[in-house]
Design a protein around this motif. Structure first.
Motif, PDB file in Angstrom:
ATOM      1  N   ILE A  72      -8.719  -3.585   3.184  1.00 34.91           N
ATOM      2  CA  ILE A  72      -8.066  -2.206   3.184  1.00 34.91           C
ATOM      3  C   ILE A  72      -6.472  -2.880   3.197  1.00 34.91           C
ATOM      4  O   ILE A  72      -6.190  -3.933   3.921  1.00 34.91           O
ATOM      5  N   TYR A  73      -5.802  -2.381   2.428  1.00 30.45           N
ATOM      6  CA  TYR A  73      -4.327  -2.693   2.247  1.00 30.45           C
ATOM      7  C   TYR A  73      -3.590  -1.362   2.594  1.00 30.45           C
ATOM      8  O   TYR A  73      -3.670  -0.515   1.765  1.00 30.45           O
ATOM      9  N   GLN A  74      -2.813  -1.487   3.589  1.00 35.01           N
ATOM     10  CA  GLN A  74      -1.907  -0.369   3.643  1.00 35.01           C
ATOM     11  C   GLN A  74      -0.525  -0.851   3.472  1.00 35.01           C
ATOM     12  O   GLN A  74       0.148  -1.750   4.283  1.00 35.01           O
ATOM     13  N   PHE A  75       0.224   0.045   2.859  1.00 32.62           N
ATOM     14  CA  PHE A  75       1.597  -0.386   2.298  1.00 32.62           C
ATOM     15  C   PHE A  75       2.669   0.719   3.274  1.00 32.62           C
ATOM     16  O   PHE A  75       2.400   1.985   2.983  1.00 32.62           O
ATOM     17  N   LEU A  94     -10.763  -2.182  -1.228  1.00 39.50           N
ATOM     18  CA  LEU A  94     -11.570  -2.869  -1.958  1.00 39.50           C
ATOM     19  C   LEU A  94     -13.007  -2.507  -2.244  1.00 39.50           C
ATOM     20  O   LEU A  94     -13.716  -2.402  -3.386  1.00 39.50           O
ATOM     21  N   LEU A  95     -13.369  -1.784  -1.243  1.00 41.84           N
ATOM     22  CA  LEU A  95     -14.629  -1.254  -1.340  1.00 41.84           C
ATOM     23  C   LEU A  95     -14.891   0.415  -1.674  1.00 41.84           C
ATOM     24  O   LEU A  95     -15.977   0.772  -1.782  1.00 41.84           O
ATOM     25  N   ASN A  96     -13.900   0.919  -1.920  1.00 41.19           N
ATOM     26  CA  ASN A  96     -13.700   2.270  -2.226  1.00 41.19           C
ATOM     27  C   ASN A  96     -12.543   2.768  -3.172  1.00 41.19           C
ATOM     28  O   ASN A  96     -11.671   3.052  -2.691  1.00 41.19           O
ATOM     29  N   TYR A  97     -12.709   2.640  -4.366  1.00 41.44           N
ATOM     30  CA  TYR A  97     -11.702   2.673  -5.303  1.00 41.44           C
ATOM     31  C   TYR A  97     -12.463   3.142  -6.563  1.00 41.44           C
ATOM     32  O   TYR A  97     -13.445   3.181  -6.921  1.00 41.44           O
TER      33      TYR A  97
END
Length: 99
Positions: A72-75, A94-97
């Motif tokens: 998970i990448y949070q900006f 990455l696992l849910n898009y």
């Protein structure tokens, strides 16, 4: 790889020589983005965000902070972190898009 600085030293107030996991400088002398990385098995939480905030606060050229566990990448904008607005402006999982 010239635009990435691993373990960038971000002096934090009275805590000197603290290292943020990654800095992105886009070829400039100072970074524009700081990235705090956690283990893939670790949930991202407010303690992690506080750590990112401290790095961003003490690095004047930074405008974006990224908190990630590699999945998970949070900006976050620097202003959002500083104003206690802890909602990322973009999250990528990455696992849910979708395309």
């Amino acid at each position: 790889m010239d635009h990435f600085i691993p373990e960038f030293i971000a002096d934090m107030g009275n805590k000197r020589r603290k290292k943020v996991d990654m800095a992105i400088n886009f070829g400039k002398q100072y970074p524009s983005i700081l990235v705090e990385c956690k283990k893939a098995t670790q949930s991202l939480n407010n303690d992690n965000l506080r750590q990112l905030y401290d790095y961003c606060r003490d690095t004047p050229t930074v405008s974006i902070g990224i908190l990630t566990n590699g999945i998970i990448y949070q900006f976050y904008s620097k202003e959002a972190i500083q104003e206690s607005y802890h909602k990322p402006f973009f999250t990528f999982d990455l696992l849910n898009y979708t395309d």
